[in-house]
Design a protein around this motif. Structure first.
Motif, PDB file in Angstrom:
ATOM      1  N   GLY A   1      36.239  45.811  63.766  1.00 38.88           N
ATOM      2  CA  GLY A   1      35.261  46.829  64.114  1.00 38.88           C
ATOM      3  C   GLY A   1      34.363  47.300  62.983  1.00 38.88           C
ATOM      4  O   GLY A   1      33.325  47.920  63.229  1.00 38.88           O
ATOM      5  N   ILE A   2      34.720  47.010  61.735  1.00 38.01           N
ATOM      6  CA  ILE A   2      33.959  47.520  60.595  1.00 38.01           C
ATOM      7  C   ILE A   2      32.471  47.182  60.668  1.00 38.01           C
ATOM      8  O   ILE A   2      31.629  48.079  60.525  1.00 38.01           O
ATOM      9  CB  ILE A   2      34.590  47.054  59.264  1.00 38.01           C
ATOM     10  CG1 ILE A   2      35.914  47.785  59.054  1.00 38.01           C
ATOM     11  CG2 ILE A   2      33.649  47.299  58.082  1.00 38.01           C
ATOM     12  CD1 ILE A   2      36.736  47.253  57.887  1.00 38.01           C
ATOM     13  N   PRO A   3      32.075  45.932  60.901  1.00 40.71           N
ATOM     14  CA  PRO A   3      30.629  45.638  60.958  1.00 40.71           C
ATOM     15  C   PRO A   3      29.899  46.440  62.039  1.00 40.71           C
ATOM     16  O   PRO A   3      28.779  46.908  61.822  1.00 40.71           O
ATOM     17  CB  PRO A   3      30.572  44.135  61.254  1.00 40.71           C
ATOM     18  CG  PRO A   3      31.887  43.600  60.782  1.00 40.71           C
ATOM     19  CD  PRO A   3      32.872  44.713  61.028  1.00 40.71           C
ATOM     20  N   PHE A   4      30.537  46.609  63.200  1.00 41.04           N
ATOM     21  CA  PHE A   4      29.944  47.410  64.273  1.00 41.04           C
ATOM     22  C   PHE A   4      29.701  48.835  63.810  1.00 41.04           C
ATOM     23  O   PHE A   4      28.598  49.379  63.963  1.00 41.04           O
ATOM     24  CB  PHE A   4      30.839  47.399  65.518  1.00 41.04           C
ATOM     25  CG  PHE A   4      30.503  48.478  66.510  1.00 41.04           C
ATOM     26  CD1 PHE A   4      29.414  48.341  67.346  1.00 41.04           C
ATOM     27  CD2 PHE A   4      31.258  49.640  66.575  1.00 41.04           C
ATOM     28  CE1 PHE A   4      29.071  49.354  68.242  1.00 41.04           C
ATOM     29  CE2 PHE A   4      30.935  50.655  67.469  1.00 41.04           C
ATOM     30  CZ  PHE A   4      29.840  50.509  68.299  1.00 41.04           C
ATOM     31  N   TYR A   5      30.721  49.469  63.258  1.00 40.48           N
ATOM     32  CA  TYR A   5      30.580  50.860  62.838  1.00 40.48           C
ATOM     33  C   TYR A   5      29.521  51.012  61.748  1.00 40.48           C
ATOM     34  O   TYR A   5      28.743  51.973  61.760  1.00 40.48           O
ATOM     35  CB  TYR A   5      31.924  51.434  62.390  1.00 40.48           C
ATOM     36  CG  TYR A   5      32.844  51.742  63.542  1.00 40.48           C
ATOM     37  CD1 TYR A   5      32.550  52.776  64.424  1.00 40.48           C
ATOM     38  CD2 TYR A   5      33.995  51.000  63.773  1.00 40.48           C
ATOM     39  CE1 TYR A   5      33.388  53.074  65.495  1.00 40.48           C
ATOM     40  CE2 TYR A   5      34.835  51.285  64.837  1.00 40.48           C
ATOM     41  CZ  TYR A   5      34.528  52.320  65.697  1.00 40.48           C
ATOM     42  OH  TYR A   5      35.338  52.610  66.764  1.00 40.48           O
TER      43      TYR A   5
ATOM     44  N   ASP B   1      31.995  54.255  55.005  1.00 39.39           N
ATOM     45  CA  ASP B   1      33.385  54.227  54.543  1.00 39.39           C
ATOM     46  C   ASP B   1      33.684  55.517  53.764  1.00 39.39           C
ATOM     47  O   ASP B   1      32.851  55.970  52.985  1.00 39.39           O
ATOM     48  CB  ASP B   1      33.630  53.045  53.616  1.00 39.39           C
ATOM     49  CG  ASP B   1      33.449  51.692  54.288  1.00 39.39           C
ATOM     50  OD1 ASP B   1      33.050  51.647  55.465  1.00 39.39           O
ATOM     51  OD2 ASP B   1      33.693  50.675  53.613  1.00 39.39           O
ATOM     52  N   THR B   2      34.875  56.050  53.983  1.00 40.01           N
ATOM     53  CA  THR B   2      35.302  57.215  53.197  1.00 40.01           C
ATOM     54  C   THR B   2      36.503  56.868  52.318  1.00 40.01           C
ATOM     55  O   THR B   2      37.033  57.736  51.631  1.00 40.01           O
ATOM     56  CB  THR B   2      35.673  58.407  54.110  1.00 40.01           C
ATOM     57  OG1 THR B   2      36.718  58.018  54.994  1.00 40.01           O
ATOM     58  CG2 THR B   2      34.457  58.883  54.885  1.00 40.01           C
ATOM     59  N   GLY B   3      36.914  55.631  52.361  1.00 38.46           N
ATOM     60  CA  GLY B   3      38.041  55.176  51.556  1.00 38.46           C
ATOM     61  C   GLY B   3      38.188  53.669  51.704  1.00 38.46           C
ATOM     62  O   GLY B   3      37.409  53.022  52.401  1.00 38.46           O
TER      63      GLY B   3
ATOM     64  N   PRO C   1      39.039  53.996  56.736  1.00 35.38           N
ATOM     65  CA  PRO C   1      38.561  55.300  57.211  1.00 35.38           C
ATOM     66  C   PRO C   1      37.043  55.394  57.064  1.00 35.38           C
ATOM     67  O   PRO C   1      36.478  54.976  56.060  1.00 35.38           O
ATOM     68  CB  PRO C   1      39.279  56.298  56.302  1.00 35.38           C
ATOM     69  CG  PRO C   1      39.713  55.538  55.107  1.00 35.38           C
ATOM     70  CD  PRO C   1      39.817  54.104  55.502  1.00 35.38           C
ATOM     71  N   MET C   2      36.393  55.926  58.116  1.00 32.45           N
ATOM     72  CA  MET C   2      34.933  56.031  58.139  1.00 32.45           C
ATOM     73  C   MET C   2      34.517  57.360  58.758  1.00 32.45           C
ATOM     74  O   MET C   2      35.301  57.997  59.462  1.00 32.45           O
ATOM     75  CB  MET C   2      34.333  54.891  58.949  1.00 32.45           C
ATOM     76  CG  MET C   2      34.676  53.510  58.460  1.00 32.45           C
ATOM     77  SD  MET C   2      33.966  52.247  59.519  1.00 32.45           S
ATOM     78  CE  MET C   2      32.960  51.422  58.332  1.00 32.45           C
ATOM     79  N   ILE C   3      33.247  57.707  58.520  1.00 36.22           N
ATOM     80  CA  ILE C   3      32.680  58.934  59.089  1.00 36.22           C
ATOM     81  C   ILE C   3      31.235  58.683  59.519  1.00 36.22           C
ATOM     82  O   ILE C   3      30.529  57.877  58.904  1.00 36.22           O
ATOM     83  CB  ILE C   3      32.762  60.116  58.084  1.00 36.22           C
ATOM     84  CG1 ILE C   3      32.427  61.441  58.770  1.00 36.22           C
ATOM     85  CG2 ILE C   3      31.841  59.870  56.889  1.00 36.22           C
ATOM     86  CD1 ILE C   3      32.794  62.658  57.944  1.00 36.22           C
TER      87      ILE C   3
END
Length: 146
Positions: free
Chosen positions: A115-119, A126-128, A140-142
């Motif tokens: 899911g990272i590329p989508f987000y 990224d927050t970490g 973790p993302m925001i």
């Protein structure tokens, strides 16, 4: 659209089917088992029925083709779109609808490797670094407007 109680089983079946197809390869047995335990936990369904665990769904021809859930006011817990309907803007629409519903001014997510590329494409940061907890890999993302 907001999910009704009768949508729970179909939404979790979509989550499981999509997880197996696109994400399970990134996890060890422990992570796969823990994911299944999470989506089949009767306490989670009970929280949903009580309105404490929010879910929005997208439907086509009466079938759930996308789902997103919210916990703890602003945290995306699950987001899945049926394979046949991916890359059509459904996931993005679900995230934006959830953002409006939450009204918290932000959304967080523990993004899976898949899911990272989508987000990132829809504005999450990224927050970490990637973490592994109970066999589940995530970053973790925001998302915050502005």
């Amino acid at each position: 659209m907001t999910a009704a109680g009768c949508d729970w089983d179909d939404a979790m079946a979509l989550a499981w089917r999509t997880f197996l197809r696109f994400e399970a390869a990134d996890y060890e047995e422990e992570g796969i088992r823990n994911f299944l335990d999470f989506i089949t936990d009767p306490r989670l369904e009970r929280m949903f029925l009580l309105g404490e665990y929010k879910m929005l769904i997208a439907k086509a021809e009466g079938k759930i083709i996308g789902m997103i859930t919210l916990r703890n006011v602003y945290h995306i817990s699950l987001l899945f779109v049926d394979a046949e309907y991916q890359k059509m803007g459904i996931g993005k629409a679900l995230v934006h609808a959830l953002y409006q519903t939450a009204g918290a001014g932000k959304l967080t997510v523990f993004a899976s490797p898949y899911g990272i590329p989508f987000y990132h494409r829809i504005g999450f940061k990224d927050t970490g670094r990637e973490e592994i907890r109970d066999g589940i890999r995530y970053t973790p993302m925001i998302f915050e407007e502005g």
